[in-house]
Design a protein around this motif. Structure first.
Motif, PDB file in Angstrom:
ATOM      1  N   SER A   1      38.501  90.620  -6.112  1.00 44.37           N
ATOM      2  CA  SER A   1      39.938  90.331  -6.159  1.00 44.37           C
ATOM      3  C   SER A   1      40.259  89.888  -4.449  1.00 44.37           C
ATOM      4  O   SER A   1      41.253  89.267  -4.149  1.00 44.37           O
ATOM      5  N   GLN A   2      39.244  90.016  -3.551  1.00 43.56           N
ATOM      6  CA  GLN A   2      39.236  89.691  -2.050  1.00 43.56           C
ATOM      7  C   GLN A   2      38.464  88.752  -1.712  1.00 43.56           C
ATOM      8  O   GLN A   2      37.008  89.002  -2.020  1.00 43.56           O
ATOM      9  N   LEU A   3      38.651  87.971  -0.671  1.00 44.81           N
ATOM     10  CA  LEU A   3      37.588  86.839   0.087  1.00 44.81           C
ATOM     11  C   LEU A   3      37.715  86.964   1.554  1.00 44.81           C
ATOM     12  O   LEU A   3      39.025  86.893   2.034  1.00 44.81           O
ATOM     13  N   LEU A   4      36.850  87.145   2.299  1.00 43.61           N
ATOM     14  CA  LEU A   4      36.693  86.998   3.617  1.00 43.61           C
ATOM     15  C   LEU A   4      35.747  85.833   3.914  1.00 43.61           C
ATOM     16  O   LEU A   4      34.596  85.794   3.553  1.00 43.61           O
ATOM     17  N   ILE A   5      36.462  84.825   4.807  1.00 43.00           N
ATOM     18  CA  ILE A   5      35.622  83.538   5.179  1.00 43.00           C
ATOM     19  C   ILE A   5      35.421  83.517   6.786  1.00 43.00           C
ATOM     20  O   ILE A   5      36.515  83.707   7.435  1.00 43.00           O
ATOM     21  N   TYR A   6      34.217  83.667   7.231  1.00 41.26           N
ATOM     22  CA  TYR A   6      33.908  83.663   8.699  1.00 41.26           C
ATOM     23  C   TYR A   6      33.870  81.690   8.739  1.00 41.26           C
ATOM     24  O   TYR A   6      33.077  81.134   8.191  1.00 41.26           O
ATOM     25  N   HIS A   7      34.748  81.268   9.602  1.00 42.51           N
ATOM     26  CA  HIS A   7      34.792  79.794   9.985  1.00 42.51           C
ATOM     27  C   HIS A   7      33.623  79.466  11.245  1.00 42.51           C
ATOM     28  O   HIS A   7      33.925  79.893  12.205  1.00 42.51           O
ATOM     29  N   PHE A   8      32.449  79.166  10.750  1.00 44.03           N
ATOM     30  CA  PHE A   8      31.280  79.196  11.662  1.00 44.03           C
ATOM     31  C   PHE A   8      31.220  77.569  12.219  1.00 44.03           C
ATOM     32  O   PHE A   8      31.226  76.801  11.354  1.00 44.03           O
ATOM     33  N   MET A   9      31.178  77.412  13.512  1.00 43.17           N
ATOM     34  CA  MET A   9      31.060  76.274  14.439  1.00 43.17           C
ATOM     35  C   MET A   9      29.791  75.815  14.184  1.00 43.17           C
ATOM     36  O   MET A   9      28.767  76.002  14.655  1.00 43.17           O
ATOM     37  N   PHE A  10      29.665  74.991  13.024  1.00 47.06           N
ATOM     38  CA  PHE A  10      28.569  74.027  12.876  1.00 47.06           C
ATOM     39  C   PHE A  10      29.168  72.558  12.256  1.00 47.06           C
ATOM     40  O   PHE A  10      29.228  72.359  11.096  1.00 47.06           O
ATOM     41  N   GLY A  11      29.220  71.684  13.185  1.00 48.41           N
ATOM     42  CA  GLY A  11      29.759  70.276  12.740  1.00 48.41           C
ATOM     43  C   GLY A  11      28.714  69.460  12.342  1.00 48.41           C
ATOM     44  O   GLY A  11      27.464  69.756  12.415  1.00 48.41           O
ATOM     45  N   PRO A  12      28.857  68.422  11.568  1.00 50.97           N
ATOM     46  CA  PRO A  12      28.118  67.522  10.952  1.00 50.97           C
ATOM     47  C   PRO A  12      27.133  66.951  12.119  1.00 50.97           C
ATOM     48  O   PRO A  12      25.885  66.575  11.784  1.00 50.97           O
ATOM     49  N   ASP A  13      27.698  66.669  13.353  1.00 47.60           N
ATOM     50  CA  ASP A  13      26.678  66.297  14.407  1.00 47.60           C
ATOM     51  C   ASP A  13      26.103  67.215  15.286  1.00 47.60           C
ATOM     52  O   ASP A  13      25.149  66.967  16.190  1.00 47.60           O
ATOM     53  N   TYR A  14      26.126  68.504  14.967  1.00 47.68           N
ATOM     54  CA  TYR A  14      25.300  69.684  15.620  1.00 47.68           C
ATOM     55  C   TYR A  14      23.950  69.593  15.006  1.00 47.68           C
ATOM     56  O   TYR A  14      23.809  69.321  13.828  1.00 47.68           O
ATOM     57  N   SER A  15      23.147  69.956  15.985  1.00 44.42           N
ATOM     58  CA  SER A  15      21.660  69.925  15.492  1.00 44.42           C
ATOM     59  C   SER A  15      21.307  71.545  15.415  1.00 44.42           C
ATOM     60  O   SER A  15      20.209  71.998  14.733  1.00 44.42           O
ATOM     61  N   ALA A  16      22.242  72.435  15.717  1.00 42.45           N
ATOM     62  CA  ALA A  16      22.095  73.949  15.669  1.00 42.45           C
ATOM     63  C   ALA A  16      23.512  74.569  15.312  1.00 42.45           C
ATOM     64  O   ALA A  16      24.420  73.794  15.959  1.00 42.45           O
ATOM     65  N   GLY A  17      23.519  75.686  14.955  1.00 44.46           N
ATOM     66  CA  GLY A  17      24.748  76.433  14.856  1.00 44.46           C
ATOM     67  C   GLY A  17      25.192  76.915  16.354  1.00 44.46           C
ATOM     68  O   GLY A  17      24.249  77.011  17.001  1.00 44.46           O
TER      69      GLY A  17
ATOM     70  N   ALA B 203      26.898  86.095  13.591  1.00 45.60           N
ATOM     71  CA  ALA B 203      26.469  85.932  12.158  1.00 45.60           C
ATOM     72  C   ALA B 203      25.145  86.960  12.151  1.00 45.60           C
ATOM     73  O   ALA B 203      24.995  87.741  10.986  1.00 45.60           O
ATOM     74  N   ASP B 204      24.377  87.269  13.327  1.00 45.84           N
ATOM     75  CA  ASP B 204      23.375  88.205  13.248  1.00 45.84           C
ATOM     76  C   ASP B 204      24.024  89.617  12.863  1.00 45.84           C
ATOM     77  O   ASP B 204      23.117  90.349  12.335  1.00 45.84           O
ATOM     78  N   GLY B 205      25.250  89.769  13.104  1.00 49.20           N
ATOM     79  CA  GLY B 205      25.767  91.035  12.779  1.00 49.20           C
ATOM     80  C   GLY B 205      26.250  91.263  11.298  1.00 49.20           C
ATOM     81  O   GLY B 205      25.856  92.239  10.827  1.00 49.20           O
ATOM     82  N   PHE B 206      26.806  90.137  10.900  1.00 51.75           N
ATOM     83  CA  PHE B 206      27.366  90.169   9.583  1.00 51.75           C
ATOM     84  C   PHE B 206      26.361  90.119   8.522  1.00 51.75           C
ATOM     85  O   PHE B 206      26.403  90.354   7.346  1.00 51.75           O
TER      86      PHE B 206
ATOM     87  N   GLY C 258      36.628  81.353  13.678  1.00 58.23           N
ATOM     88  CA  GLY C 258      37.861  81.959  12.988  1.00 58.23           C
ATOM     89  C   GLY C 258      37.212  82.659  11.884  1.00 58.23           C
ATOM     90  O   GLY C 258      36.434  82.782  11.306  1.00 58.23           O
ATOM     91  N   VAL C 259      38.250  83.665  11.236  1.00 60.14           N
ATOM     92  CA  VAL C 259      38.002  84.445  10.079  1.00 60.14           C
ATOM     93  C   VAL C 259      39.364  84.231   9.441  1.00 60.14           C
ATOM     94  O   VAL C 259      40.694  84.170   9.887  1.00 60.14           O
ATOM     95  N   SER C 260      39.307  84.142   8.000  1.00 60.37           N
ATOM     96  CA  SER C 260      40.398  83.824   7.105  1.00 60.37           C
ATOM     97  C   SER C 260      40.146  85.156   6.063  1.00 60.37           C
ATOM     98  O   SER C 260      39.184  84.935   5.509  1.00 60.37           O
ATOM     99  N   ALA C 261      41.190  85.600   5.618  1.00 55.35           N
ATOM    100  CA  ALA C 261      41.269  86.500   4.369  1.00 55.35           C
ATOM    101  C   ALA C 261      42.115  85.888   3.341  1.00 55.35           C
ATOM    102  O   ALA C 261      43.131  85.502   3.476  1.00 55.35           O
ATOM    103  N   PHE C 262      41.698  86.240   1.807  1.00 55.45           N
ATOM    104  CA  PHE C 262      42.286  85.545   0.809  1.00 55.45           C
ATOM    105  C   PHE C 262      42.455  86.588  -0.373  1.00 55.45           C
ATOM    106  O   PHE C 262      41.640  87.727  -0.374  1.00 55.45           O
ATOM    107  N   GLU C 263      43.471  86.704  -1.209  1.00 55.78           N
ATOM    108  CA  GLU C 263      43.529  87.561  -2.238  1.00 55.78           C
ATOM    109  C   GLU C 263      43.836  86.814  -3.500  1.00 55.78           C
ATOM    110  O   GLU C 263      44.578  85.704  -3.582  1.00 55.78           O
TER     111      GLU C 263
ATOM    112  N   GLY D  54      36.328  91.978  17.624  1.00 52.61           N
ATOM    113  CA  GLY D  54      35.683  93.245  16.937  1.00 52.61           C
ATOM    114  C   GLY D  54      34.742  93.024  15.932  1.00 52.61           C
ATOM    115  O   GLY D  54      34.165  93.677  15.438  1.00 52.61           O
ATOM    116  N   LEU D  55      34.689  91.719  15.477  1.00 51.12           N
ATOM    117  CA  LEU D  55      33.463  91.170  14.654  1.00 51.12           C
ATOM    118  C   LEU D  55      32.200  91.006  15.308  1.00 51.12           C
ATOM    119  O   LEU D  55      31.276  90.826  14.721  1.00 51.12           O
ATOM    120  N   TRP D  56      32.133  90.817  16.664  1.00 52.01           N
ATOM    121  CA  TRP D  56      31.243  90.669  17.374  1.00 52.01           C
ATOM    122  C   TRP D  56      30.299  91.850  17.482  1.00 52.01           C
ATOM    123  O   TRP D  56      30.557  92.269  18.721  1.00 52.01           O
TER     124      TRP D  56
END
Length: 265
Positions: free
Chosen positions: A68-84, A92-95, A210-215, A234-236
């Motif tokens: 019923s709930q969804l958490l999304i971490y907006h991870f910085m990794f654009g199409p032109d990046y070679s690494a996150g 991410a190592d934490g979550f 960023g982080v976004s929450a949905f229901e 707080g998520l780091w």
């Protein structure tokens, strides 16, 4: 009270008990803020976003996976990046070790980035992560949730991130390439991180964390919360530990790396 290098146990205990009062205050305040987050109004999501996942194409509703709930971490990794992004990678190592607990508590978890799925999966293998990661490549999702901006947004001052509008950003000097960003004499922290992702500052900073929450309510998806920038502290997990170390964060610049790069740079 100034720290005493060689305090008696009694002096330490008195100072610790004073600090404990403030820590308890902060904990109660944090609990109250958590309730206020939960009480934010919901906004129905009517746009049909599409994502590429390891299991195929998916909608935002599909990402709930029956929860019923969804958490999304907006991870910085654009199409032109070679690494996150190294900062996002540290978070991410934490979550990576936490998401399974969320999934067994009625909360779906996903990282979402703009890079194509094959690039995300390759980096995920390199970092030995197991959390679910979806590509929003070709979707408005990142732009709509204020974690991606165009080059024109940068030039014209059209970036509104963390609920504030940023001034126009000048283009880098012509000919300035990633290797030049890495030169110690002109290196700033953002340039340093950009170089570790294989990009320049302008390209790197068009994506944001960023982080976004949905229901999910009566079959419809609703947005309940988003946070950005230092709202992610707080998520780091790394910083939560450092804040309890004797010297604290003790930083003078960007010191963290992708976890497989320590001792190699």
């Amino acid at each position: 009270m100034t720290a005493i290098p060689n305090a008696t146990r009694q002096q330490w205990l008195a100072a610790r008990l004073d600090l404990l009062k403030e820590e308890k205050e902060l904990t109660r305040r944090s609990d109250a803020l958590a309730v206020k987050r939960q009480q934010l109004p919901r906004v129905r999501i009517n746009k049909q976003y599409r994502f590429d996942t390891e299991g195929g194409g998916a909608s935002l509703k599909d990402l709930f996976g029956g929860r019923s709930q969804l958490l999304i971490y907006h991870f910085m990794f654009g199409p032109d990046y070679s690494a996150g992004c190294t900062s996002c990678s540290s978070i991410a190592d934490g979550f990576n070790g936490v998401f399974v607990h969320l999934e067994n508590h009625d909360v779906a978890f996903w990282a979402v980035s703009r890079a194509p799925l094959e690039k995300l999966e390759a980096f995920k293998r390199r970092m030995d992560w197991s959390f679910p990661w979806a590509s929003s490549d070709g979707s408005d999702f990142n732009a709509d949730f204020s974690v991606w901006f165009s080059a024109e947004d940068q030039r014209q001052g059209g970036i509104e991130y963390n609920y504030r509008r940023e001034p126009p950003a000048p283009e880098p000097v012509a000919g300035q390439i990633v290797q030049q960003w890495q030169q110690p004499e002109g290196e700033g922290p953002v340039a340093q991180i950009a170089a570790m992702t294989g990009t320049d500052i302008m390209t790197y900073t068009r994506d944001r964390p960023g982080v976004s929450a949905f229901e999910l309510i009566d079959g419809a998806v609703y947005h309940s919360y988003s946070s950005y920038a230092r709202g992610l502290d707080g998520l780091w997990g790394m910083y939560q530990w450092l804040d309890r170390a004797p010297k604290g964060r003790n930083e003078t610049g960007i010191w963290w790396r992708h976890h497989d790069r320590y001792g190699k740079e």
